[in-house]
Design a protein around this motif. Structure first.
Motif, mmCIF file in Angstrom:
data_model
loop_
_atom_site.group_PDB
_atom_site.id
_atom_site.type_symbol
_atom_site.label_atom_id
_atom_site.label_comp_id
_atom_site.label_asym_id
_atom_site.label_seq_id
_atom_site.Cartn_x
_atom_site.Cartn_y
_atom_site.Cartn_z
ATOM 1 N N TRP A 34 0.830 -1.207 0.000
ATOM 2 C CA TRP A 34 0.000 0.000 0.000
ATOM 3 C C TRP A 34 0.860 1.249 0.000
ATOM 4 C CZ3 TRP A 34 -3.266 -2.851 4.148
ATOM 5 C CH2 TRP A 34 -4.245 -3.628 3.503
ATOM 6 N N GLY A 65 1.139 -2.096 -7.596
ATOM 7 C CA GLY A 65 -0.279 -2.409 -7.456
ATOM 8 C C GLY A 65 -0.531 -3.902 -7.544
ATOM 9 N N ALA A 66 -1.529 -4.362 -6.780
ATOM 10 C CA ALA A 66 -1.964 -5.757 -6.770
ATOM 11 C C ALA A 66 -0.925 -6.730 -6.217
ATOM 12 C CB ALA A 66 -2.449 -6.216 -8.144
ATOM 13 N N LYS A 90 -4.080 -12.675 0.371
ATOM 14 C CA LYS A 90 -5.531 -12.851 0.310
ATOM 15 C C LYS A 90 -5.955 -14.062 -0.508
ATOM 16 C CE LYS A 90 -5.365 -9.183 -3.027
ATOM 17 N NZ LYS A 90 -5.971 -8.081 -3.677
ATOM 18 N N HIS A 139 -13.333 -4.500 -1.148
ATOM 19 C CA HIS A 139 -13.230 -3.645 -2.325
ATOM 20 C C HIS A 139 -14.119 -4.226 -3.406
ATOM 21 C CE1 HIS A 139 -10.195 -0.663 -1.496
ATOM 22 N NE2 HIS A 139 -9.325 -1.566 -1.073
ATOM 23 N N TRP A 245 -1.322 2.197 -11.742
ATOM 24 C CA TRP A 245 -2.771 2.449 -11.700
ATOM 25 C C TRP A 245 -3.095 3.831 -11.130
ATOM 26 C CZ3 TRP A 245 -5.392 3.513 -7.152
ATOM 27 C CH2 TRP A 245 -4.691 3.275 -5.959
HETATM 28 C C1 GAL Z 1 -5.323 -4.773 -4.800
HETATM 29 C C2 GAL Z 1 -5.488 -4.614 -3.316
HETATM 30 C C3 GAL Z 1 -6.007 -3.261 -3.025
HETATM 31 C C4 GAL Z 1 -5.223 -2.190 -3.737
HETATM 32 C C5 GAL Z 1 -4.834 -2.558 -5.163
HETATM 33 C C6 GAL Z 1 -3.829 -1.642 -5.820
HETATM 34 O O1 GAL Z 1 -4.917 -6.059 -5.110
HETATM 35 O O2 GAL Z 1 -6.391 -5.560 -2.854
HETATM 36 O O3 GAL Z 1 -6.022 -3.059 -1.641
HETATM 37 O O4 GAL Z 1 -4.135 -1.897 -2.990
HETATM 38 O O5 GAL Z 1 -4.350 -3.847 -5.237
HETATM 39 O O6 GAL Z 1 -2.593 -1.673 -5.178
#
Ligand code: GAL
Length: 415
Positions: A34, A65-66, A90, A139, A245
């Motif tokens: 994050w 990201g991700a 997760k 989310h 992103w």
């Molecule tokens: C996802 C995550 C989110 C967000 C996103 C972008 O996989 O579950 O919390 O952080 O990536 O980083």
């Protein structure tokens, strides 16, 4: 004796007393990804909470990201015997790590979790009948963010179907606005692609991406999915390669682009930039997906420290804090998500979050609540990775949809 004497002196000076003085000795290393503006603000709430409880927070943030880069870093740490206290993991990966025998159970702080979590999510937090993960929030992935001024300037209306979407995109183009802000990493390609799969119906999505049903994966409908993605690509700008992103989100925030397909962590960026939903931007669901909800639930797992099979006080405190109603509220307000814990008041949340909450209830009842493939909720790593490769290859070449669909069915067999 000496340690006690020092703590006694600190206590007398009003600095640290009782349990927290002892706990101050424990430092908790937390691996996560994050790192964007909104994300860091959200994880900062946890850091502050833990610091207040007397723990030392050692931030192990791996940008990207991700979480692909974070997962690689985690493997290296665990293999070298330096597992962090907690890591952002997760979906099915939770069970994967548990089966390696490296996690600690956290049942002792999870007494009231079962009745406070949706059953689908409670199940994911378990391995071998024990709680091994603590969930943060829900989310929704199937969102389309729209810059309100750009939409008004183009004279368009919020699209609810693909023909309406392409009409708006054309209007934006004609008004000199870049219609879509898109990033350039495989998970972002997969996020868009699964949105289009979902727009064919939640049942189709489930058969294709949860059951990996071959007939569905090679159907004419799936060929149509790739065709639609190809058409959407016609509205990207040339500079997307490698773009993060949140930089794509910034293009929509600043009015450099009209729309972005992204999960609601993007809303955390709008909030962080002081933008208001309804006035500055619109959170719309992806065309044709209003009854469906692709969920993505972030969680932390806890690793054995120095070979100990039981959780440390710091790990238990972390798990307990994550599921506390106050934390759940503040975290989601910054993150763009909604609390995963049931019964947390929604009155401080904006309309987008309230819509997410209401739509979640409808989707659960109607069978439209489905796990996000792009965000590690639907399939183990191997199959998800192989499907992601097919989608990214398609989106970065001139491959035709029929060829892509054949490759997709093959990828789905990856174990
Ligand atoms: C996802 C995550 C989110 C967000 C996103 C972008 O996989 O579950 O919390 O952080 O990536 O980083």
């Amino acid at each position: 004796m000496k340690f006690r004497a020092i703590m006694g002196a600190l206590c007398a000076a009003g600095l640290m007393c009782g349990v927290s003085a002892v706990q101050a000795a424990e430092s908790i290393e937390v691996l996560h990804w994050w790192t964007s503006g909104g994300e860091s603000k959200a994880v900062g709430v946890l850091k502050d909470d833990m610091t207040k409880q007397g723990y030392t927070w050692k931030d192990f943030a791996v940008a990207g990201g991700a979480g692909a880069a974070a997962m690689t870093a985690l493997k290296t740490q665990v293999i070298s015997g330096n597992a962090p206290s907690a890591a952002q993991i997760k979906g099915p990966l939770i069970q994967d790590w548990a089966s390696q025998g490296v996690l600690v159970p956290i049942d002792s702080v999870a007494g009231d979790w079962k009745k406070n979590l949706p059953p689908e999510i409670d199940k994911i937090m378990h391995a071998d009948g024990h709680y091994v993960a603590a969930p943060f929030s829900v989310h929704r992935v199937n969102w389309l963010y729209i810059n309100k001024a750009a939409l008004d300037k183009a004279g368009g209306k919020v699209p609810t179907t693909w023909p309406e979407f392409f009409a708006v995109a054309d209007k934006m183009k004609a008004a000199g606005i870049q219609p879509i802000a898109m990033g350039g990493q495989p998970w972002q390609d997969l996020t868009l692609w699964e949105d289009v799969v979902l727009s064919q119906g939640a049942d189709f999505y489930k058969k294709a991406l949860v059951d990996l049903d071959e007939k569905t994966l090679t159907s004419e409908k799936m060929v149509g999915v790739f065709d639609t993605v190809r058409k959407i690509q016609g509205y990207f700008d040339a500079g997307r390669t490698g773009r993060d992103w949140n930089l794509a989100t910034a293009m929509v925030i600043n009015g450099k682009a009209g729309m972005q397909f992204m999960g609601d962590w993007a809303k955390g960026e709008f909030t962080n930039a002081g933008k208001k939903s309804g006035t500055d931007y619109i959170c719309a669901v992806v065309p044709n997906t209003d009854k469906a909800y692709t969920f993505n639930v972030d969680s932390f797992v806890f690793f054995q420290q120095k070979g100990q099979k039981a959780a440390t006080p710091g790990q238990l405190a972390l798990a307990k804090t994550i599921m506390s109603p106050q934390f759940q509220e503040q975290f989601s307000l910054y993150k763009g998500s909604i609390p995963v814990r049931l019964g947390v008041p929604m009155d401080k949340f904006d309309d987008c979050a309230k819509k997410s909450y209401a739509d979640e209830q409808v989707a659960i009842k109607a069978g439209g609540y489905v796990p996000s493939l792009a965000h590690g909720m639907a399939q183990p790593d191997a199959a998800a990775g192989a499907i992601s490769d097919v989608v990214t290859k398609f989106m970065n070449s001139q491959e035709d949809s029929k060829t892509a669909v054949q490759a997709l069915a093959k990828a789905a067999k990856t174990k």
